[in-house]
Write an enzyme that holds these catalytic residues in place. Sequence first.
Site, PDB file in Angstrom:
ATOM      1  N   SER A  48     -97.255 -82.135  36.167  1.00  0.00           N
ATOM      2  CA  SER A  48     -96.352 -80.999  36.376  1.00  0.00           C
ATOM      3  C   SER A  48     -94.885 -81.279  36.077  1.00  0.00           C
ATOM      4  O   SER A  48     -94.124 -80.337  35.854  1.00  0.00           O
ATOM      5  CB  SER A  48     -96.511 -80.460  37.793  1.00  0.00           C
ATOM      6  OG  SER A  48     -96.368 -81.493  38.741  1.00  0.00           O
ATOM      7  N   LYS A  89     -91.547 -75.535  35.874  1.00  0.00           N
ATOM      8  CA  LYS A  89     -90.826 -74.481  36.601  1.00  0.00           C
ATOM      9  C   LYS A  89     -90.016 -73.561  35.685  1.00  0.00           C
ATOM     10  O   LYS A  89     -89.704 -72.444  36.051  1.00  0.00           O
ATOM     11  CB  LYS A  89     -89.922 -75.093  37.661  1.00  0.00           C
ATOM     12  CG  LYS A  89     -90.702 -75.739  38.805  1.00  0.00           C
ATOM     13  CD  LYS A  89     -90.500 -74.992  40.072  1.00  0.00           C
ATOM     14  CE  LYS A  89     -91.294 -75.488  41.266  1.00  0.00           C
ATOM     15  NZ  LYS A  89     -91.595 -76.909  41.358  1.00  0.00           N
TER      16      LYS A  89
HETATM   17  C1  PLP Z   1     -92.525 -77.417  42.171  1.00  0.00           C
HETATM   18  C2  PLP Z   1     -93.357 -78.497  41.693  1.00  0.00           C
HETATM   19  C3  PLP Z   1     -94.710 -78.618  42.079  1.00  0.00           C
HETATM   20  C4  PLP Z   1     -95.355 -77.670  43.055  1.00  0.00           C
HETATM   21  O1  PLP Z   1     -95.366 -76.336  42.577  1.00  0.00           O
HETATM   22  P1  PLP Z   1     -95.621 -75.125  43.575  1.00  0.00           P
HETATM   23  O2  PLP Z   1     -95.560 -73.907  42.734  1.00  0.00           O
HETATM   24  O3  PLP Z   1     -94.520 -75.163  44.607  1.00  0.00           O
HETATM   25  O4  PLP Z   1     -96.932 -75.357  44.217  1.00  0.00           O
HETATM   26  C5  PLP Z   1     -95.459 -79.622  41.518  1.00  0.00           C
HETATM   27  N1  PLP Z   1     -94.917 -80.521  40.656  1.00  0.00           N
HETATM   28  C6  PLP Z   1     -93.629 -80.444  40.272  1.00  0.00           C
HETATM   29  C7  PLP Z   1     -93.125 -81.463  39.313  1.00  0.00           C
HETATM   30  C8  PLP Z   1     -92.805 -79.442  40.770  1.00  0.00           C
HETATM   31  O5  PLP Z   1     -91.535 -79.379  40.379  1.00  0.00           O
END
Ligand code: PLP
Length: 342
Positions: A307, A56
């Site tokens: 992510s 993010k």
């Molecule tokens: C926000 C987030 C997501 C999802 O991302 P989007 O852009 O809302 O689809 C996935 N994994 C993590 C760790 C996140 O912080």
Amino acid sequence: MQQDKSVTINDVQAAQKRLLGIAHLTPVLTSTTVNERIHSQVFFKCENFQRTGAFKFRGAYNALAQLSEAQKHQGVLTFSSGNHAQAIALAGKLLNIPATIVMPDDAPAVKQTATRGYGAEIILYNRHTTNREELAQNLASDRNLTLIPPYDHPLIIAGQGTAALELIQEVGELDLLLVPCGGGGLISGCAIAAKALSPNCRVIGVEPELADDATRSFHSKTLQTVTNSNTIADGARTPYLGKITFPLVLNYVDDMVTVSESAIITTMLFIWERLKIVVEPTGVLAAAALLAGVAKAPGAKIGVIISGGNVDLGDWGLGIGDWGLGTGDWGLGTGEGVMGKG
Ligand SMILES: *Cc1c(COP(=O)(O)O)cnc(C)c1O
């Protein structure tokens, strides 16, 4: 594929330039165990090593860096269950922009603490009784702050896409890219990057079964919602895709699938053990689809976006305090522990 010009590969490439020397170039890990089990070549793009512990930061910094001087001076506001909040807080700190974060009162403690630690002001709300977007909009207009939403914003989407751009620049073209999906910012940006750099790459989004709105929206081609999901993958509890991300997902993503809560937990523990990295439940959605056999591509070259890594061990009864594991308790004085010089 219809053309949707709201975000293009040029925007993702511009974001990459902006992030150079500021965001981390995160490592790509491989595992022989995984490759043998899946009968494919798998590359994990480890955004748990990104600044603030999740991808993010990419979108947040890309968006904040492009505000006008007046907007920067007034400050920004956002709503987030955690990782976007930390990302905005750190980007704000780096760019000298005051940040206010609207966060559910049950957001993981580790995320609240980290957000405060970057100097942001936090306003808590009850996610079962309050519409966070209304609350955020009212606060933003009362205080004259610029609202930076967590996913439905072209600069956020372009920033998130740099994760896939970097991955493909490092490992070359892919046959398949698996991406976790909440509000769809990450997958939109990553799919735009993947289709531009690796045109034959299929892009599949992964959601928790308990928060499957984007999967249903994708298959029905009409926007579906999920209310107050209690999935352990708190970063994917978002109720719906955005006005910008929904068309992008329809245009650029090849399929959407879901994984069970038990697959998420099993995968998280598997990755801790085998890859030796700490990942959070939402962070392993894409890996869970692969390891649970929901997404199959034998013989293929596969990219998996891990992510984020902001897991709150206290939620698992594994807080450091709960074990009584102050540093002294392990007897890890200099030289004695595994990290010792000897
Ligand atoms: C926000 C987030 C997501 C999802 O991302 P989007 O852009 O809302 O689809 C996935 N994994 C993590 C760790 C996140 O912080």
